[in-house]
Scaffold this active site. Structure first.
Site, mmCIF file in Angstrom:
data_model
loop_
_atom_site.group_PDB
_atom_site.id
_atom_site.type_symbol
_atom_site.label_atom_id
_atom_site.label_comp_id
_atom_site.label_asym_id
_atom_site.label_seq_id
_atom_site.Cartn_x
_atom_site.Cartn_y
_atom_site.Cartn_z
ATOM 1 N N GLY A 258 0.817 -1.204 0.000
ATOM 2 C CA GLY A 258 0.000 0.000 0.000
ATOM 3 C C GLY A 258 0.854 1.259 0.000
ATOM 4 O O GLY A 258 0.644 2.177 -0.792
ATOM 5 N N MET A 260 4.871 3.080 1.858
ATOM 6 C CA MET A 260 6.136 2.839 2.564
ATOM 7 C C MET A 260 6.643 4.109 3.229
ATOM 8 O O MET A 260 6.660 5.173 2.608
ATOM 9 C CB MET A 260 7.151 2.286 1.548
ATOM 10 N N GLU A 261 7.102 3.937 4.463
ATOM 11 C CA GLU A 261 7.426 5.068 5.341
ATOM 12 C C GLU A 261 8.847 5.611 5.230
ATOM 13 O O GLU A 261 9.362 6.174 6.203
ATOM 14 C CB GLU A 261 7.181 4.629 6.785
ATOM 15 N N HIS A 294 -0.855 6.214 8.885
ATOM 16 C CA HIS A 294 0.000 5.087 9.263
ATOM 17 C C HIS A 294 1.466 5.361 8.891
ATOM 18 O O HIS A 294 2.358 5.250 9.736
ATOM 19 C CB HIS A 294 -0.517 3.818 8.578
ATOM 20 N N GLU A 295 1.694 5.719 7.647
ATOM 21 C CA GLU A 295 3.084 5.926 7.218
ATOM 22 C C GLU A 295 3.686 7.125 7.937
ATOM 23 O O GLU A 295 4.854 7.105 8.316
ATOM 24 C CB GLU A 295 3.189 6.087 5.698
ATOM 25 N N HIS A 298 4.796 6.193 11.415
ATOM 26 C CA HIS A 298 6.044 5.419 11.451
ATOM 27 C C HIS A 298 7.248 6.324 11.690
ATOM 28 O O HIS A 298 8.309 5.832 12.089
ATOM 29 C CB HIS A 298 6.256 4.683 10.122
#
Ligand code: BES
Ligand code: ZN
Length: 854
Positions: A258, A260-261, A294-295, A298
């Site tokens: 989905g 990436m951080e 969410h990312e 992180h």
């Protein structure tokens, strides 16, 4: 022996084998000379041996690299190329390692390392992709500062951290925060930005950008707002501030996951960031908001504090999923978010935990780490944190988190470090609690009750079915949130968290005037399967009266399951009392529309299969499908006279706003439309399709029509309208398969794989088709075996293109042992066929052999 299966058992990595790296990496300088088929990467890395470095040889990871030259302190050296990397003799004092390698981004269809997507360069390094960019100690406990120079003629060239200079054909970046290589990122291409800004609580101005392909600029505003809300929320709730002057997000079309951080440069699957009312549904908007959060989260839980090794993955993912769920609950509706998460947990994690792919949230071994980005690591990992929070209370939770950030900032940590901050902040012994991290399997909790003379006793018995041949598992700490209602619906005991620690345990409640109705496992306070003898009338009572919204939904859900299970097993008619209860609820305008929509959404067919399996029955997919059809048809007829009024009353007028309120109303409206379409021949749905000005309503109308086999014209029109929009076309592909009848599902999917717009190279498109096939329960499991065969064929074809996505999708077979022997034999044959494929990837090999060997 089968000669066609030469795949030797790949190497297994064990948690117990952890050893620190023998060198400090003081700094990393990378220079990229971009070229689609021959990109040169020069690295200059300063290593300093640690006091206990074992010898003067070191190993660097490297895969699919052509080594051009290697030097130490400016002198050429000979490196020995070995499996998975190189070895070299090195000095016992600090030295500068330099290497030049060549890589081929355009040929990189695995989408790991540096690759090209739509003419644009981008990277994906988590978990072990950096080793496909240059030789490096590619492990998360090796942290360093990165300076990056990009040379090329792309208009935009980005990397982590802050820009330090740019000119014609070059750009330089420096990231001051030490980081593991998996957080490295580079993007270069013809991109345009949607700008924004945020001022942190300490007054620092941060420049924000969402970078997209020209033409997508109009789909960034929602993502930008979500980013700002996330930044504010993390300051308000966790006290965490952003730590660079710049935060970039880039949308790419070809992406395995989905998003990436990467530090300061998040890379997103375009499906998880681009949004517009015309092209995105309410569900898309909600997901985009959550994944941006969410990312972003992180940055602290993952980047500033990272994982010591990949066995600790849930340290960052479980915690960050937990934090993004808190965020969504705050931005939208807490009970709705909880209900959605529990539905997802039962749909994805419970089958995993009860099948051949079961593993604890912190696994102890793996062959390919990419195979462990699972529902267990993520969702169960988040549930474990929710349990901790319930056990220690909110204040202690935030006290422990503050200590975590204070103590471990800049470190690569373990689950032991995480639990220790809770022990130190609260004085609690978490030894028994730790079993949640080390044991697989979903505990079952059997509840019985007793009432006499004003005293009510609840007795809980817990057990976790061990895998065959393994000993019974030790009891765990289970926070069991319980409330009691009086028979007239008043709450006589507010929610209390009972702590289960023994295999069998009783709790008493005194001074009750009459036998109460218990509301157990409120808010789904622990990821367990509750077993309790109860009646449908008690469930209906709780559906009407429970003061805990989660359990109110759960009562309705349990009731729905009972009714459907009875229909499947005994051929019973849909329960009249249940239909009445549903009718009452759906007509009750006082109730939250989102809640009504959820109660009106029947449990999925795979959920019924899972329930039957939990109760020791062999699920028959066709019977489950027939029961679902009968039930929905009966419900539609029961509501017949009220449906037109309900449809009108729930239609949201005015401009589309993707907020929780509107989404709840549209969800209810969509449910009602699908029922109505069963009765009116599709008239209303056709009208809605023709007039819809947003994707949520257009899609709901199309889905209702296609399900009723009345949507051929609209499906064509939809294609004509959206054929140039990749993300909308993914919906078109998936919907046809999702709506197909069991006997035509595989054929429909097969035909779509012949469509000119189908592609093996784009994971979203492959998933749209094959994911929809696997998600159509009765179609995938059709007795002909055609579904199994089609999926297996396509997985075999995809494996050499994109192992990571292939392996993830193999999990569609994980429930195979619960079906009848004929289906088992069919699936087994397909799994064996996959395993016998020559040059099968390590990823797929591991997944298929785990499924076959259990
Ligand atoms: N770190 C992951 C992305 C990732 C996963 C990269 C596996 C490489 C291999 C990222 O933070 C993540 O968890 N993304 C999720 C979405 C999230 C909302 C749970 C994803 O990509 O599905
Ligand atoms: Zn994550």
């Amino acid at each position: 022996m089968n000669d066609a299966a030469p795949n030797a058992a790949p190497q297994t990595f064990y948690l117990k084998d952890y050893k620190p790296f023998g060198y400090e990496v003081e700094s990393v300088k990378l220079t990229f000379q971009l070229s689609p088929n021959a990109t040169k990467v020069h690295s200059a890395i300063r290593f300093t041996p640690k006091a206990d470095a074992e010898d003067n040889r070191f190993f660097l990871h490297g895969e699919q690299l052509s080594l051009i030259s290697a030097k130490i302190d400016g002198t050429p050296v000979t490196a020995r190329l070995v499996d998975g990397g190189l070895e070299c003799d090195v000095p016992r004092t600090s030295f500068l390692w330099e290497a030049e390698v060549e890589i081929d981004p355009a040929a990189n269809t695995a989408l790991e390392g540096l690759y090209m997507s739509n003419g644009m360069y981008c990277t994906q390094c988590e978990a072990e992709g950096f080793r496909k960019i240059t030789y490096y100690p590619d492990r998360p406990d090796v942290m360093s500062t990165f300076t990056v120079r990009i040379e090329g003629d792309e208009p935009v060239m980005l990397s982590n951290g802050n820009p330090t200079g740019a000119g014609e054909g070059w750009a330089e970046w420096h990231d001051p925060w030490p980081k593991p290589a998996y957080l490295f990122a580079l993007v270069a291409g013809d991109l345009v930005n949607h700008p924004g800004s945020f001022t942190t609580k300490s007054g620092k101005d941060v420049e924000l950008n969402i970078w997209v392909r020209p033409g997508d600029e109009g789909k960034c505003a929602f993502g930008m707002e979500a980013l700002k809300k996330s930044m504010k929320w993390d300051e308000d709730v966790y006290g965490l501030e952003y730590d660079l002057d710049l935060f970039n997000i880039v949308a790419v079309d070809d992406f395995n996951m989905g998003a990436m951080e990467n530090k300061g440069l998040n890379i997103f699957n375009s499906s998880c960031v681009l949004a517009s009312p015309e092209t995105s549904t309410d569900a898309n908007f909600e997901r985009i908001e959550a994944i941006i959060a969410h990312e972003y989260f992180h940055n602290w839980t993952g980047n500033r504090i990272t994982c010591r090794d990949w066995f600790q993955l849930c340290l960052k993912e479980g915690l960050t999923v937990f934090r993004d769920a808190q965020f969504t609950a705050d931005m939208r509706s807490e009970p709705v978010k909880r209900i959605e998460d529990v539905i997802a947990l039962r749909a994805r994690q419970f089958p995993e935990d009860g099948g051949p792919l079961a593993h604890p949230p912190r696994p102890e071994e793996f062959q390919e780490i990419n195979n462990f980005y699972t529902a267990t690591v993520y969702e169960k990992g988040a549930e474990v944190i929710g349990m901790l929070k319930r056990l220690v209370g909110d204040d202690n939770y935030y006290k422990a988190l503050n200590l975590y950030f204070e103590r471990h900032d800049g470190q690569a940590c373990t689950i032991e470090d995480w639990l220790k901050v809770f022990e130190d902040a609260t004085g609690r012994d978490l030894n028994q609690f730790k079993l949640w991290y080390s044991q697989a399997g979903t505990p079952r909790v059997k509840v019985s009750e007793e009432y006499a003379d004003g005293t009510y006793t609840l007795t809980f018995e817990q057990s976790t079915p061990p895998p065959p041949g393994q000993p019974e598992k030790a009891p765990r700490v289970i926070p069991m949130a319980v409330g009691l209602l009086s028979p007239n619906g008043d709450e006589v005991r507010a929610t209390e968290v009972l702590e289960l620690t023994e295999a069998k345990q009783s709790f008493t409640f005194e001074g009750l005037a009459s036998k109460p109705v218990p509301s157990i496992l409120r808010e789904f306070s622990a990821p367990v399967i509750l077993e309790r003898e109860t009646t449908n009338s008690e469930r209906a009572f709780l559906l009407a009266h429970d003061t805990d919204p989660f359990n109110r939904w759960e009562a309705g859900n349990a009731l729905a399951k009972e009714v459907r299970v009875a229909m499947v097993l005994d051929g019973a008619a849909p329960d009249a009392a249940y239909l009445d209860a549903l009718e009452k609820l759906v007509r009750d305008d006082e109730q939250d529309p989102a809640f009504r929509a959820l109660v009106l959404s029947p449990p999925s067919q795979s959920d019924i299969a899972q329930t039957l399996h939990e109760r020791g029955h062999t699920p028959d997919p066709q019977k489950i499908y027939d029961a679902a059809e009968t039930f929905t048809q009966t419900l539609a007829q029961q509501l017949e006279t009220s449906l037109p009024r309900l449809y009108a009353a729930t239609t949201v007028e005015g401009p589309y706003v993707p907020d929780a309120d509107g989404a709840g109303k549209r969800a209810l409206n969509g449910r009602i439309l699908s029922l109505l379409t069963r009765l009116d021949g599709g008239e209303q749905a056709a009208r809605q399709y023709a007039s819809a000005d947003n994707m949520t309503q257009q899609y709901a109308a199309l889905a209702a029509l296609m399900k009723a086999e009345k949507g051929e014209a609209q499906s064509k029109a939809f294609f004509e309208q959206w054929q140039d929009d990749r993300l909308v076309m993914d919906k078109w592909f998936a919907l046809q398969i999702a709506c197909a009848a069991p006997e035509t599902t595989a054929a429909t999917a097969k035909e779509l794989t012949q469509h000119p717009l189908f592609s093996m190279k784009n994971p979203n498109r492959f998933r749209a088709v094959m994911g929809a096939l696997a998600g159509n329960h009765a179609g995938f499991h059709h007795a002909s075996g055609a579904g199994y065969q089609l999926l297996a064929e396509n997985l075999i074809a995809l494996d050499s293109v994109n192992p990571q996505t292939t392996a993830r999708m193999c999990a569609a077979f994980q429930t195979w042992k619960r079906y009848d022997s004929k289906r088992q034999a069919q699936i087994q044959a397909e799994l064996e066929r996959i395993l016998a494929t020559s040059d099968l990837s390590r990823d797929t090999h591991e997944m298929v052999s785990r499924m076959l060997s259990a």
